[in-house]
Structure formats: C-alpha cells, structure tokens
Design a protein around this motif. Structure first.
Motif, PDB file in Angstrom:
ATOM      1  N   LYS A 196      62.427  41.014  58.488  1.00 50.49           N
ATOM      2  CA  LYS A 196      61.377  41.569  57.425  1.00 50.49           C
ATOM      3  C   LYS A 196      62.010  39.766  56.247  1.00 50.49           C
ATOM      4  O   LYS A 196      60.578  40.294  54.829  1.00 50.49           O
ATOM      5  N   ALA A 197      62.654  39.885  56.119  1.00 51.26           N
ATOM      6  CA  ALA A 197      63.169  38.719  54.203  1.00 51.26           C
ATOM      7  C   ALA A 197      62.887  37.841  54.931  1.00 51.26           C
ATOM      8  O   ALA A 197      62.338  36.957  53.693  1.00 51.26           O
ATOM      9  N   SER A 208      59.599  34.929  53.958  1.00 48.68           N
ATOM     10  CA  SER A 208      58.544  34.539  54.150  1.00 48.68           C
ATOM     11  C   SER A 208      57.300  34.513  55.261  1.00 48.68           C
ATOM     12  O   SER A 208      57.711  34.067  56.404  1.00 48.68           O
TER      13      SER A 208
END
Length: 181
Positions: A66-67, A69
C-alpha cells in the motif's frame, strides 16, 4: 526566382546546347502528422497473457504494498509480467486490468441477480442481448473471484479480532478498492 505559387508550375531551364526544355516541378505538400493506426496499437491479449497479468496483480495485492504509488505498482506488475513472458508496458497492463475487472464485475452482478440462467450457460447471442461480455474466460473469472473472497474473509477476520462489533460485508466496496490499484 520567386517561389512557386501553384501546386504545379513549369520552369524552363536552359540546356547545355542552348535549347530550352520544360521541366515540371512536383507539387509542394506538407508531410501530414503521423497518427496511430490499428497496426501500431497494442496487440490483443491472449487468455494466457491475461491470466499471468491477473496473477501478478493478485500477488502485489496480497503483499499489501500500500505504500507504493499507483505508478510504482503498475511498473512492478509490468516487470513481473515481462518475466513471465508477457512484455507489455505498465499503461497497457492497467488498461487491460480495468477492462477485465469491469467485465468480471458485470458477470458477477449477473450471477448474483439472475436466478434463471448462469452466465456460463448463455449463448453468445444472449450475452450480447443482456449486454454481457462475450467470451470471458472462466478460469480468469475464478481466479479473480477466489482472490476477492479470500480478501474479504481476511478483512472480516481482522475486523473481528480488532473489535467485537458486528462486521458489514463490503461486497462492491472491496471490488472497487481492488480495481483502483
């Protein structure tokens, strides 16, 4: 000498013997801007290529990156697909995924709402009549469905362990979050 004013103009240069001969100049035209034609567009995806792409997307989703882009995720997916023999740029992978997932969603909605006929039992003409995708691969459908079910169950179990409050099934919300990766 003045530039030609019409598309074709005759000019009479002198020859080495002093005689004059007429020479026609070619029309002055500009080279048109190049346009992307179908022959330059991305080739169609085979079922095998789509299956590799879907599995790579699921692997990225399962790793919970999720970190990253969106650009980074699709770049990784494209690179992983290339390692599997599917050499496509990230923007093609993303567009194909959006298309495949949209078709999956239509079929899933049909399956959950239709009590008479399964999508898989409909003829191609019936699929067109009901505005459903024609020729969607059952294996791709199953891989996406199984992942979404597992993801929803994981989400439900994590929510239950964090709180004793009842958990509402996410359904379309889970799917919407999945397609926006």
């Amino acid at each position: 000498m003045e530039p030609p004013t019409s598309s074709i103009e005759t000019q009479t240069p002198e020859t080495s013997k002093g005689r004059r001969r007429e020479k026609k100049l070619k029309p002055m035209t500009q080279t048109p801007a190049t346009r992307c034609t179908r022959s330059q567009a991305a080739p169609d995806w085979s079922v095998g290529e789509m299956l590799i792409m879907v599995k790579e997307i699921i692997a990225i989703e399962e790793d919970s990156l999720k970190a990253l882009s969106s650009y980074q995720k699709w770049k990784i997916i494209s690179e992983n697909c290339a390692n599997g023999g599917v050499v496509r740029p990230s923007n093609q992978c993303k567009r194909q995924w959006e298309s495949v997932f949209g078709q999956y969603s239509k079929i899933k909605d049909w399956e959950s709402e239709s009590q008479d006929n399964s999508y898989w039992d409909l003829s191609d003409e019936q699929k067109k009549e009901f505005e459903l995708p024609v020729g969607f691969d059952k294996e791709i459908y199953g891989v996406i469905r199984d992942f979404l079910i597992a993801r929803e169950e994981k989400s439900d179990s994590e929510s239950l362990s964090e709180s004793d409050a009842p958990v509402k099934k996410l359904g379309r919300t889970t799917q919407a979050a999945f397609v926006k990766t």
